[in-house]
Design an enzyme around this catalytic site. Structure first.
Site, PDB file in Angstrom:
ATOM      1  N   PRO A   2       0.797  -1.223   0.000  1.00 44.26           N
ATOM      2  CA  PRO A   2       0.000   0.000   0.000  1.00 44.26           C
ATOM      3  C   PRO A   2       0.836   1.284   0.000  1.00 44.26           C
ATOM      4  CG  PRO A   2      -0.259  -1.194   2.068  1.00 44.26           C
ATOM      5  CD  PRO A   2       0.613  -2.019   1.196  1.00 44.26           C
ATOM      6  N   GLU A   3       0.688   2.056  -1.052  1.00 45.70           N
ATOM      7  CA  GLU A   3       1.266   3.401  -1.132  1.00 45.70           C
ATOM      8  C   GLU A   3       0.098   4.379  -1.169  1.00 45.70           C
ATOM      9  OE1 GLU A   3       4.159   3.723  -4.295  1.00 45.70           O
ATOM     10  OE2 GLU A   3       4.675   1.612  -4.162  1.00 45.70           O
ATOM     11  N   LYS A  59       0.924   7.877   3.973  1.00 48.77           N
ATOM     12  CA  LYS A  59       0.501   6.468   3.908  1.00 48.77           C
ATOM     13  C   LYS A  59      -0.257   6.061   5.169  1.00 48.77           C
ATOM     14  CE  LYS A  59       4.569   5.356   1.123  1.00 48.77           C
ATOM     15  NZ  LYS A  59       5.883   4.687   1.106  1.00 48.77           N
ATOM     16  N   ARG A 279      16.198  -1.022  -2.848  1.00 48.23           N
ATOM     17  CA  ARG A 279      14.886  -1.183  -3.475  1.00 48.23           C
ATOM     18  C   ARG A 279      15.035  -1.461  -4.964  1.00 48.23           C
ATOM     19  NH1 ARG A 279      14.229  -2.082   0.543  1.00 48.23           N
ATOM     20  NH2 ARG A 279      13.460  -0.935   2.325  1.00 48.23           N
TER      21      ARG A 279
END
Length: 289
Positions: A2-3, A59, A279
């Site tokens: 979830p962003e 967020k 990342r």
DNA sequence: ACTATTTCCTGGATGC
DNA sequence: TGCATCCAGGAAATAG
């Protein structure tokens, strides 16, 4: 994962379903990581409060709570609240961060309690709001003062001058800067990669070397990507679902994220994947400079 | 004041 | 088939 668009979708879904409902009682699991505030304080803060509104900040999902007359009187009467003195104020907040795998959904009380359920809020309507998070990167906390704030600026609200000022003098790769929640809040790995592709900027470009024109393209790209993703209910990568358990559709629109080795949608060059700040970062070596 | 790296976590995928 | 290993990543902690 979830962003901003996924959290916005979940917050809107929850707002539609449980605004105006009240929290009757709270069950909290034994795992300590997901609970940022002490369990007794969380329970005492939530029980007997009405959900006035639900919104997204970065967020985070923020529940604005207020005293619920009847329920609050009942609590005081049976002495069940262990920490009544500390919840004297009528306003409070519940703040939830979903981390990587967190879910916040409304359940029928008959539904089986899933593995990795860390919190169950029993609502006066009879339904349950459950927080489930296998990886426990998510966090649940309460604020007594109703003034929760977090670092960074909302990317959908910032103007170009302030956007450029965020990155001034920074030697870090632009990808890392976009992920830094102290600068912009809400952009995560997927939307950083998608935005940089649309702006034609390589993820490793040092933030300070980017021109004003390129920043203008980048801000437009960030805002368009986020808005399009919100319109499609977010990206369902791994196990993301919204408050109703429905998947989003923006993953079908990804141009570089998760497409390593596949042809660029613009020039057919193979999409590259490198690791930046730990990342995965995906980009087209021809379209992005 | 910044920046880069490490750590936390589990389930699914991969390798032998 | 079984078992070990690796990988995903948000953000806090740690190191430089």
């Amino acid at each position: 994962m979830p962003e901003l668009p996924e959290v916005e979708t979940i917050a809107r879904g929850l707002a539609k379903r449980v605004t105006g409902d009240a929290i009757d009682s709270v069950w909290l699991g034994q795992k300590k990581e997901p609970l940022k505030s002490p369990a007794a304080e969380i329970a005492a803060t939530l029980e007997g409060r009405r959900i006035a509104s639900i919104r997204r900040m970065g967020k985070h999902i923020v529940f604005d709570l207020e005293a619920n007359g009847a329920a609050a009187a009942k609590r005081r009467g049976n002495g069940k609240s262990p920490n009544a003195a500390s919840v004297a104020s009528t306003r409070a907040q519940l703040i939830v961060h979903l981390g990587m795998t967190g879910r916040l959904q409304v359940y029928d009380p008959q539904a089986e309690v899933e593995k990795h359920t860390h919190a169950i809020l029993k609502l006066v309507s009879g339904r349950e709001l459950r927080f489930v998070d296998p990886r426990r990167f998510g966090r649940l906390s309460v604020a007594q003062t109703a003034n929760f704030d977090t670092t960074g600026i909302e990317p959908l609200e910032i103007d170009l001058d302030r956007f450029i000022a965020l990155f001034r003098g920074r030697k870090t790769p632009i990808k890392s800067a976009l992920l830094n929640q102290k600068l912009l809040r809400g952009v995560g790995n997927i939307y950083a990669d998608e935005s940089l592709f649309r702006a034609g900027i390589r993820p490793r470009r040092r933030a300070a070397t980017i021109t004003r024109d390129q920043f203008a393209k980048l801000l437009t790209a960030v805002q368009e990507v986020l808005k399009e993703a919100i319109a499609l209910g977010g990206s369902s990568i791994s196990d993301y679902v919204d408050a109703d358990g429905e998947e989003g559709f923006f993953q079908l629109q990804h141009r570089v994220y998760g497409r390593e080795g596949e042809p660029c949608v613009a020039c057919k060059t193979a999409v590259n994947r490198v690791v930046i700040a730990g990342r995965s970062s995906h980009y087209c070596p021809k379209c992005q400079k």
